[in-house]
Each structure stands twice: as C-alpha cells, then as structure tokens.
Scaffold this motif. Structure first.
Motif, PDB file in Angstrom:
ATOM      1  N   VAL A   1       0.866  -1.185   0.000  1.00 47.74           N
ATOM      2  CA  VAL A   1       0.000   0.000   0.000  1.00 47.74           C
ATOM      3  C   VAL A   1       0.895   1.226   0.000  1.00 47.74           C
ATOM      4  CG1 VAL A   1      -1.842   1.245   1.166  1.00 47.74           C
ATOM      5  CG2 VAL A   1      -1.755  -1.250   1.329  1.00 47.74           C
ATOM      6  N   PRO A   2       0.970   1.989  -1.075  1.00 43.85           N
ATOM      7  CA  PRO A   2       1.855   3.154  -1.114  1.00 43.85           C
ATOM      8  C   PRO A   2       1.539   4.156  -0.007  1.00 43.85           C
ATOM      9  CG  PRO A   2       1.083   2.606  -3.317  1.00 43.85           C
ATOM     10  CD  PRO A   2       0.298   1.759  -2.360  1.00 43.85           C
ATOM     11  N   VAL A   3       2.588   4.705   0.579  1.00 45.04           N
ATOM     12  CA  VAL A   3       2.438   5.615   1.711  1.00 45.04           C
ATOM     13  C   VAL A   3       1.669   6.875   1.336  1.00 45.04           C
ATOM     14  CG1 VAL A   3       4.624   6.822   1.306  1.00 45.04           C
ATOM     15  CG2 VAL A   3       3.701   6.671   3.635  1.00 45.04           C
ATOM     16  N   GLY A   4       1.658   7.231   0.056  1.00 44.07           N
ATOM     17  CA  GLY A   4       0.912   8.405  -0.369  1.00 44.07           C
ATOM     18  C   GLY A   4      -0.562   8.334  -0.040  1.00 44.07           C
ATOM     19  N   GLN A   5      -1.098   7.131   0.118  1.00 45.96           N
ATOM     20  CA  GLN A   5      -2.505   7.013   0.472  1.00 45.96           C
ATOM     21  C   GLN A   5      -2.765   7.569   1.865  1.00 45.96           C
ATOM     22  OE1 GLN A   5      -4.699   3.571  -0.562  1.00 45.96           O
ATOM     23  NE2 GLN A   5      -3.797   3.452  -2.584  1.00 45.96           N
ATOM     24  N   ALA A   6      -1.870   7.295   2.810  1.00 45.85           N
ATOM     25  CA  ALA A   6      -2.019   7.840   4.163  1.00 45.85           C
ATOM     26  C   ALA A   6      -1.833   9.353   4.162  1.00 45.85           C
ATOM     27  CB  ALA A   6      -1.015   7.181   5.106  1.00 45.85           C
ATOM     28  N   VAL A   7      -0.902   9.840   3.348  1.00 44.26           N
ATOM     29  CA  VAL A   7      -0.666  11.282   3.264  1.00 44.26           C
ATOM     30  C   VAL A   7      -1.903  11.989   2.721  1.00 44.26           C
ATOM     31  CG1 VAL A   7       0.745  13.066   2.192  1.00 44.26           C
ATOM     32  CG2 VAL A   7       1.825  10.966   3.023  1.00 44.26           C
ATOM     33  N   ALA A   8      -2.494  11.436   1.673  1.00 44.30           N
ATOM     34  CA  ALA A   8      -3.691  12.048   1.085  1.00 44.30           C
ATOM     35  C   ALA A   8      -4.864  12.032   2.061  1.00 44.30           C
ATOM     36  CB  ALA A   8      -4.066  11.324  -0.202  1.00 44.30           C
TER      37      ALA A   8
END
Length: 216
Positions: free
Chosen positions: A165-172
């Motif tokens: 799961v790319p970390v960008g999902q949590a950032v967004a």
C-alpha cells in the motif's frame, strides 16, 4: 495501569485472509483489546464487511459505555480500512466511536501508484466484485475519503517503503481529514508493510494520540 478504553481490533489480510497481528500491543497502553472478524471477499462483497464490523462492535461499544470508557476501533492493513469506516460512519450513530487507529491501511483503489504496484494482484477487485472505477457507487462508498466530516480523532501510521500500500494514500487521507476538521496524528516512518506495533516510534505515536484524545 488503569483501563483507559475498549478497542475493537480488526485484522488485515487484503480482505481475503487474516494477518497475524492481533493488536495485543495496544493493551500496553491501557486499552482492553477485543477481537473482531468480518466476511472475507471470497464470502461476500462490499459493503457486507462494513455490516459485519458494525455487528462486531455493538457488544464492546455497549461494554465501554456501561463502564464510562471511550470506545475505539483499530486495525492493520485491510482491517485499518474497515476501522476507518467504522470511525467515520459510526456503529449505530455517526459519532459513537471515540477514536480510530489505522495502520498501513489501503484507502484509495484508484490511486495510480497503487495500481502500478498491484497490477495483476488487486485485492479491491474481489472486495467490490468488479474492477474499481471512478463514479462507481460501490467504489466511491468503499473509499474512506467519501465519509470524512464527523471529526472523530484518527491516527494513521505508514511505512515509506510499503510495497503493498503506497504511503501516499495515508498522506492524502491525512490532508482530507484535516480539511474536514478531524484531529489527526499521522506517522510516516521507515519500513514497509506490517510493522511491529511495539516498535518505539509507533508505540510513541500511539501514546501521544491516546494522551491527546482520551480523558485522564
């Protein structure tokens, strides 16, 4: 340590199996951990899983309320996704969850980085029963961003090297939650998927989140 709250733990596993993580480390923060389960994607498609975790939450929620304690929901990976839905949408009422702890949760099936990383092995397709598409009602409903706004406190933790799961999902999601008025603790840290919950940096952010959002 006195009991600070009751937490329903939802295990991950891509909605198609169970991870080994059981959330037991949360007991070290004074939380009583209750295990929850839900139908896997081989048994039922979305939103059956939401109905299942709502059913699993009713007894521990009632127990917490009877004892005058906060009720929280938590999970890793796919379990974190379901914990977010429970917190953002509620069990029986929109605001009956007092906090959400979501660890390396899949959030957006339409994220291009995720689609590149999981080409040929996309667990969202089995969860939804079809390929996720923009504007599709089931896809929209399954994305936590669609339900922000009740201001439940949320903790997100994610590893920068997460290949699942790319970390960008949590950032967004952090950004979306903040814009909607949610108190948010967000940890972006070293490591990949399925990190130990008792690792010092993760333990520290859990403690900070609980201290900021639980009474006493």
């Amino acid at each position: 340590m006195s009991e600070r709250g009751v937490v329903l733990w939802l295990p991950g596993g891509g909605w198609r199996g169970w991870s080994d993580e059981d959330g037991a480390a949360l007991a070290g923060h004074g939380l009583t951990v209750v295990q929850g389960r839900y139908r896997l994607s081989s048994e039922a498609t979305w939103p059956a899983q939401l109905a299942d975790v709502r059913a699993a939450a009713r007894e521990p929620l009632a127990r917490a309320r009877a004892a005058g304690l906060p009720f929280l929901v938590a999970g890793d990976s796919a379990g974190g996704h379901l914990a977010l839905h429970l917190g953002l949408r509620g069990v029986a009422e929109p605001d009956d969850v007092d906090g959400v702890l979501a660890f390396w949760a899949p959030i957006d099936p339409l994220d291009e980085e995720f689609l590149r990383a999981r080409r040929g092995d996309n667990p969202w397709e089995a969860l939804l029963g079809h390929r996720p598409t923009a504007g599709d009602p089931a896809t929209v409903d399954a994305i936590p961003h669609s339900h922000v706004g009740n201001r439940v406190p949320v903790l997100l933790a994610h590893g920068v090297a997460d290949a699942s799961v790319p970390v960008g999902q949590a950032v967004a999601l952090t950004s979306a939650l903040l814009r909607a008025g949610h108190p948010v603790h967000s940890l972006v840290t070293h490591g990949g998927h399925a990190l130990p919950l008792d690792r010092p940096d993760i333990r520290a952010v859990i403690a900070a989140f609980l201290d900021a959002n639980l009474p006493g």
